[in-house]
Design an enzyme around this catalytic site. Sequence first.
Site, short mmCIF file in Angstrom:
data_model
loop_
_atom_site.label_atom_id
_atom_site.label_comp_id
_atom_site.label_asym_id
_atom_site.label_seq_id
_atom_site.Cartn_x
_atom_site.Cartn_y
_atom_site.Cartn_z
N GLU A 151 7.38 -6.81 1.19
CA GLU A 151 6.57 -6.65 2.27
C GLU A 151 5.38 -8.30 1.69
OE1 GLU A 151 4.70 -5.09 3.79
OE2 GLU A 151 6.15 -2.68 3.78
N TYR A 192 -14.98 0.83 -6.46
CA TYR A 192 -16.54 1.67 -6.97
C TYR A 192 -17.33 1.59 -7.94
CZ TYR A 192 -13.42 3.42 -2.85
OH TYR A 192 -12.82 2.82 -1.96
N LYS A 233 -2.35 -1.74 -4.07
CA LYS A 233 -3.35 -0.65 -3.63
C LYS A 233 -1.95 0.95 -3.24
CE LYS A 233 -5.73 2.00 -0.44
NZ LYS A 233 -6.22 1.71 1.14
N LYS A 278 1.25 9.78 6.11
CA LYS A 278 1.25 8.40 5.83
C LYS A 278 2.26 7.53 5.12
CE LYS A 278 -3.69 8.20 6.38
NZ LYS A 278 -5.02 6.83 6.55
N ARG A 330 -10.67 9.18 2.00
CA ARG A 330 -10.95 10.27 2.94
C ARG A 330 -11.69 11.08 3.54
NH1 ARG A 330 -4.45 10.74 2.71
NH2 ARG A 330 -3.39 8.45 2.92
N SER A 340 -10.14 5.06 -4.81
CA SER A 340 -11.92 6.75 -5.17
C SER A 340 -10.74 7.46 -6.59
CB SER A 340 -11.48 7.34 -3.45
OG SER A 340 -10.15 7.77 -2.88
N LYS A 363 1.12 -1.33 -0.07
CA LYS A 363 0.19 -0.19 -0.55
C LYS A 363 0.68 1.10 -0.02
CE LYS A 363 -3.75 2.32 2.67
NZ LYS A 363 -4.45 2.64 3.81
C1 PBG Z 1 -7.26 3.60 5.30
C2 PBG Z 1 -7.64 3.27 3.81
C3 PBG Z 1 -7.65 4.49 2.23
C4 PBG Z 1 -8.42 3.44 1.87
C5 PBG Z 1 -8.95 2.13 2.12
N1 PBG Z 1 -8.35 2.00 3.62
C6 PBG Z 1 -6.96 5.29 2.69
C7 PBG Z 1 -5.96 5.91 3.58
O1 PBG Z 1 -4.98 5.39 3.72
O2 PBG Z 1 -5.60 7.03 4.09
C8 PBG Z 1 -8.75 3.89 0.50
C9 PBG Z 1 -9.18 3.27 -0.31
C10 PBG Z 1 -9.03 4.77 -1.41
O3 PBG Z 1 -9.01 5.62 -1.97
O4 PBG Z 1 -10.93 4.45 -2.44
N2 PBG Z 1 -7.02 3.03 5.92
#
Ligand code: PBG
Length: 335
Positions: free
Chosen positions: A243, A323, A258, A227, A214, A284, A204
């Site tokens: 990982e 989505y 991701k 992050k 968010r 997203s 990730k």
């Molecule tokens: C956080 C989490 C995130 C997403 C899924 N789980 C965002 C982040 O790490 O801030 C993002 C998914 C998306 O953007 O569709 N645990």
Amino acid sequence: MSDYLLETKFPTTRMRRTRASGWLRRLVQENTLTPDDLIWPLFVVDGENQRQSVELMPGVDRLSIDLLVESISTAVEFGISAIALFPHVDQSLKTPVAYEAVNPDNLVCRAVRAVKEAKLDVGVICDVALDPFNSDGHDGIVLGGEVVNDETIEILCRQAVIQAEAGCDVIAPSDMMDGRVGAIREALDKSGFQNVVIMSYAVKYASGFYGPFRNAVGSDVALIGSKETYQMNPTNSDEALREVALDISEGADMIMVKPGLSYLDVVHRVKKKFEMPTFAYNVSGEYAMVKVASEQGCIDYNKTVMEMLVGFKRAGADGILTYHALDAAQLMKSG
Ligand code: PBG
């Protein structure tokens, strides 16, 4: 390229020959997308008969549990395999140690129970991370200005167990703490959940494509800092393989990469190297790009969605969190 390919020449070889008609294009088609490949992420809110549009994701709503169950039963009719739940909890429930994440009656657990009670043929996936419940928007606990690893893991284990108790089929740790997959596996097994699957967000990245999410779960309200001390640097892909190797050794059943679109090379490397069930999260911001561009008339929504989703399959993904899942499944049904 093998030698015989170098020897094939025009005019004996004409690549357009097998593109000349629909049946022929279908016959030589290499990859297929079906609703079986799709996981639909959904946002859930408290209340009844609530449908709130997500400002930064046109066409996506946060749903109260009653409407959520209705939407999921539609998804099942169209053959979607699984759904992933994300809660938008009231700001007043958020604390620095994310108490609400381990409340067995929290919004996610209530939603899981309701979906399970509806006895739908669909997998239920829950995120394990603290960001929807944490007053500072981080995936872990912040102590002395730092997101602390081992203390966070203890809370994640409890979060995983209460979700499994509620009936969740697949636990998906998205927090990127070190060692959490092994600890969660042990906690689940100890509580009698040997058959609950772990789909690890093994790879990730600290991405700019999470912005609309968010906003959807309300973790942007107070996010302090970035992050980058736990999510991966977008420039790296050897690190991604390390990982994944670690998460497999700790007991991950499925691997996720991701975001998706900017990381298809990583999806490909992971699938080739580990031959594990591999998933890509079409996040997203990627959704928003396609949706907004198509609303502006820049691109054709249906055509680009299908092209993008089969692209994940071609790269090596076994399935896609997207989505667009319901739109895509409906398009497939209508041919
Ligand atoms: C956080 C989490 C995130 C997403 C899924 N789980 C965002 C982040 O790490 O801030 C993002 C998914 C998306 O953007 O569709 N645990």
